[in-house]
Motif scaffolding. Structure first.
Motif, PDB file in Angstrom:
ATOM      1  N   SER A  51       0.823  -1.221   0.000  1.00  0.00           N
ATOM      2  CA  SER A  51       0.000   0.000   0.000  1.00  0.00           C
ATOM      3  C   SER A  51       0.851   1.261   0.000  1.00  0.00           C
ATOM      4  O   SER A  51       0.341   2.353  -0.266  1.00  0.00           O
ATOM      5  CB  SER A  51      -0.916   0.044   1.227  1.00  0.00           C
ATOM      6  OG  SER A  51      -1.686  -1.112   1.320  1.00  0.00           O
ATOM      7  N   GLY A  52       2.127   1.147   0.305  1.00  0.00           N
ATOM      8  CA  GLY A  52       3.020   2.304   0.290  1.00  0.00           C
ATOM      9  C   GLY A  52       3.699   2.505  -1.052  1.00  0.00           C
ATOM     10  O   GLY A  52       4.456   3.464  -1.232  1.00  0.00           O
ATOM     11  N   SER A  53       3.417   1.618  -2.017  1.00  0.00           N
ATOM     12  CA  SER A  53       3.996   1.755  -3.356  1.00  0.00           C
ATOM     13  C   SER A  53       3.160   2.723  -4.186  1.00  0.00           C
ATOM     14  O   SER A  53       1.949   2.504  -4.363  1.00  0.00           O
ATOM     15  CB  SER A  53       4.030   0.379  -4.049  1.00  0.00           C
ATOM     16  OG  SER A  53       4.213   0.543  -5.440  1.00  0.00           O
ATOM     17  N   ALA A  84       4.602   5.244   2.196  1.00  0.00           N
ATOM     18  CA  ALA A  84       5.402   5.754   1.073  1.00  0.00           C
ATOM     19  C   ALA A  84       6.580   6.564   1.621  1.00  0.00           C
ATOM     20  O   ALA A  84       7.711   6.464   1.131  1.00  0.00           O
ATOM     21  CB  ALA A  84       4.537   6.616   0.145  1.00  0.00           C
ATOM     22  N   ALA A  85       6.317   7.354   2.669  1.00  0.00           N
ATOM     23  CA  ALA A  85       7.399   8.131   3.288  1.00  0.00           C
ATOM     24  C   ALA A  85       8.408   7.196   3.968  1.00  0.00           C
ATOM     25  O   ALA A  85       9.617   7.457   3.944  1.00  0.00           O
ATOM     26  CB  ALA A  85       6.821   9.119   4.303  1.00  0.00           C
ATOM     27  N   LEU A  86       7.921   6.119   4.544  1.00  0.00           N
ATOM     28  CA  LEU A  86       8.835   5.135   5.154  1.00  0.00           C
ATOM     29  C   LEU A  86       9.779   4.567   4.087  1.00  0.00           C
ATOM     30  O   LEU A  86      10.964   4.336   4.366  1.00  0.00           O
ATOM     31  CB  LEU A  86       8.039   3.992   5.802  1.00  0.00           C
ATOM     32  CG  LEU A  86       8.897   2.873   6.412  1.00  0.00           C
ATOM     33  CD1 LEU A  86       9.616   3.362   7.680  1.00  0.00           C
ATOM     34  CD2 LEU A  86       8.057   1.641   6.742  1.00  0.00           C
ATOM     35  N   ASN A  87       9.266   4.357   2.877  1.00  0.00           N
ATOM     36  CA  ASN A  87      10.128   3.864   1.793  1.00  0.00           C
ATOM     37  C   ASN A  87      11.305   4.816   1.559  1.00  0.00           C
ATOM     38  O   ASN A  87      12.435   4.378   1.350  1.00  0.00           O
ATOM     39  CB  ASN A  87       9.330   3.712   0.498  1.00  0.00           C
ATOM     40  CG  ASN A  87       8.396   2.516   0.526  1.00  0.00           C
ATOM     41  OD1 ASN A  87       8.395   1.740   1.483  1.00  0.00           O
ATOM     42  ND2 ASN A  87       7.583   2.362  -0.519  1.00  0.00           N
ATOM     43  N   MET A  88      11.005   6.115   1.596  1.00  0.00           N
ATOM     44  CA  MET A  88      12.080   7.094   1.388  1.00  0.00           C
ATOM     45  C   MET A  88      13.086   7.060   2.539  1.00  0.00           C
ATOM     46  O   MET A  88      14.309   7.139   2.313  1.00  0.00           O
ATOM     47  CB  MET A  88      11.486   8.503   1.225  1.00  0.00           C
ATOM     48  CG  MET A  88      12.515   9.556   0.913  1.00  0.00           C
ATOM     49  SD  MET A  88      13.434   9.192  -0.609  1.00  0.00           S
ATOM     50  CE  MET A  88      12.337   9.882  -1.863  1.00  0.00           C
TER      51      MET A  88
END
Ligand SMILES: NC(=O)c1ccc[n+]([C@@H]2O[C@H](COP(=O)([O-])OP(=O)(O)OC[C@H]3O[C@@H](n4cnc5c(N)ncnc54)[C@H](OP(=O)(O)O)[C@@H]3O)[C@@H](O)[C@H]2O)c1
Length: 227
Positions: free
Chosen positions: A136-138, A155-159
């Motif tokens: 869901s963060g993609s 999504a921010a965690l991915n960064m």
């Protein structure tokens, strides 16, 4: 003996990660939000060390890191997360304080956890940091919208994870984001794979990580997810 530190061990995937690593002979620093979880974590065996710690409390994290000074942490798993119920309107936004709370716990706090325990991981043999994210963060995989707080926070965690993989590379640390699958935990009753299967898959992929894989977004079964 290898050592893991896992956040969000009160329930679900975090508890199962602590259980499986302890069963496998690892020492486990289990970070929980609730003191009431102490008994069930300590029941997993003497190798499990319970810590009551809110991951969004920076001073508390730094104090814990100081107490564990000199202890090597082979594997740091940033697993703790939260969710906000949908609100009204077309976008179904939660109220703004709820949205901000989810961002703080899911995206901001894991960066401070990584910073607090950088030295402990760098001093270990395996030197791995895993951020538990979600499909869901993609952004590339988003075909249905909705769930703004959770999606945006992950999504921010991915960064955060990608930048940590770059900034900690000189210390030989491997950092990845991992999607655990759609998992039927206590808090997310319903459809999904059993939590034991998800965690066995995560552990299998983690065991096979190499420095060349740092900065990737991986599924629990080893597949890759687009950012
Ligand atoms: N389950 C799924 O299908 C699924 C799918 C994709 C990704 N994920 C990800 O997998 C991870 C684990 O999910 P889960 O389903 O096991 O969730 P869960 O059952 O809700 O467990 C999350 C854990 O994090 C703890 N936590 C929340 N806020 C915290 C804080 N500020 N400080 C310390 N601990 C805190 C929770 O404690 P309390 O319960 O006491 O609040 C709980 O123990 C999360 O990152 C989630 O986003 C799960």
């Amino acid at each position: 003996m290898a050592t893991a530190m896992i956040t969000g061990c009160d329930y679900g995937i975090g508890f199962e990660l602590a259980r499986q690593y302890a069963d496998d002979g690892w020492r486990v620093h289990a970070i929980c939000l609730d003191e009431a979880s102490r008994r069930k974590l300590e029941a997993l065996g003497e190798a499990v060390v319970f810590h009551r710690q809110d991951i969004a409390d920076q001073a508390g994290l730094e104090a814990l890191a100081a107490r564990l000074d000199g202890e090597a942490i082979d594997l740091l798993i940033n697993n703790a997360a939260t969710f906000a119920p949908d609100g009204p309107g077309t976008l179904m936004l939660p109220d703004i304080d709820e949205f901000t709370r989810v961002m703080r716990i899911n995206a901001v706090a894991p960066a401070y956890v990584a910073a607090a325990f950088e030295k402990h991981v760098a001093a270990s043999e395996k030197r791995v940091i895993v951020f538990i994210g979600t499909r869901s963060g993609s952004i590339g995989d988003n075909g249905s919208g909705g769930h703004y707080a959770y999606r945006c926070s992950k999504a921010a965690l991915n960064m955060v994870a990608k930048s940590v993989s770059i900034d900690f590379a000189p210390q030989g640390i491997t950092a990845v984001v991992m999607h655990p699958g759609s998992v039927a935990t206590e808090t997310r009753k319903g459809n999904g794979i059993p939590v034991g299967e998800s965690v066995a898959g995560l552990r299998n992929v983690i065991a096979g990580l190499t420095p060349e894989m740092s900065g990737r977004f991986l599924r629990f079964d080893g597949g890759e997810i687009e950012w």
